[in-house]
Write an enzyme that holds these catalytic residues in place. Structure first.
Site: not given
Ligand code: DX5
Ligand code: ZN
Length: 226
Positions: A8, A33, A35, A37, A66, A68, A139, A174
């Site tokens: 990620s 990965h 993220d 948002m 991913h 969100m 999650m 994750d």
């Molecule tokens: C959180 C993300 C994760 C995050 C994981 O909202 O979806 O993918 O980047 O980060 P770590 O591995 O540092 O918890």
């Molecule tokens: Zn993620």
């Protein structure tokens, strides 16, 4: 099942993204990965099509997008235009769109489709979609930020969904994954391990990738043999 590692990039250095991504690809990660948002579904803003377009140029493995976001269906087209065929569109069951429709549209556009659920969400909400998705994402932190603490209470849900899932379904975990807890996650049935901090904040990210893979692989073998 074969363990796959998803790096990620939320904990990578954004000013050296190419170097950071290539470093983990050289170390053998199976997925990048990403993220995404929207500041509504989660209280943070991160990457959009602009960054994914750049990543597409250097990606040698599939990207897991991913999402969100409140309205994933709005983003299928803009991301499709900058992603590769077969990249994975990972959206949330808690979003406001009809999940079956999002799966259908994402597939039609050339994505693989994954459904994700937050720590408090009941597994019953995704059970009847298990046959329809290419991947399930569980999650283990409340989404929004990298570097949070793993929530072990999600492990029974993971175990339950692994039992319910069609054989061979990819299940990704994750959030908050470290070398200390990855065996628990793999032992409970996750075969895709997503990690940001444990990889990019490690002194040697390549070594971190190898360690996570080895620890997860050992734990998943043990479970199969039990
Ligand atoms: C959180 C993300 C994760 C995050 C994981 O909202 O979806 O993918 O980047 O980060 P770590 O591995 O540092 O918890
Ligand atoms: Zn993620």
């Amino acid at each position: 099942m074969k363990i796959k590692i998803a790096a990620s990039i939320l904990a990578a250095n954004p000013l050296r993204l190419e170097e950071e991504v290539n470093r983990v690809q050289d170390a053998g990660v199976d997925l990048i990965h990403v993220d995404i948002m929207d500041g509504h579904f989660v209280p943070n803003l991160t990457m959009g099509p602009f960054i994914v377009k750049g990543l597409k140029e250097i990606a040698r493995v599939p990207m897991g997008l991913h999402l969100m976001v409140e309205h994933p269906s709005k983003f299928i087209k803009p991301f499709r235009e900058v992603a590769n065929e077969g990249d994975i569109f990972e959206f949330h069951i808690e979003s406001k769109d009809d999940p079956r429709e999002v799966i259908r549209l994402a597939r039609e556009a050339g994505f693989r489709a994954a459904i994700s659920l937050n720590p408090p969400t009941h597994p019953g909400r995704v059970e009847e979609l298990l046959e329809e998705v290419d991947m399930l994402l569980i999650m283990s932190v409340n989404p929004g930020f990298a570097g949070q603490k793993f929530i072990p209470e999600v492990l029974p849900k993971l175990r339950h969904l692994r039992e319910m899932a069609p054989e061979g379904l990819d299940i990704e975990i994750d959030g908050g994954i470290t070398e200390e807890n990855v065996a628990q996650a793999a032992g409970a049935g996750a075969n895709i391990i997503a990690a940001a901090s444990a990889i990019f904040k490690a002194p040697d990210p390549a070594r971190a990738v190898r360690n996570l893979r080895r620890l997860a692989q050992e734990a998943s073998k043990l479970t199969v043999e039990m």
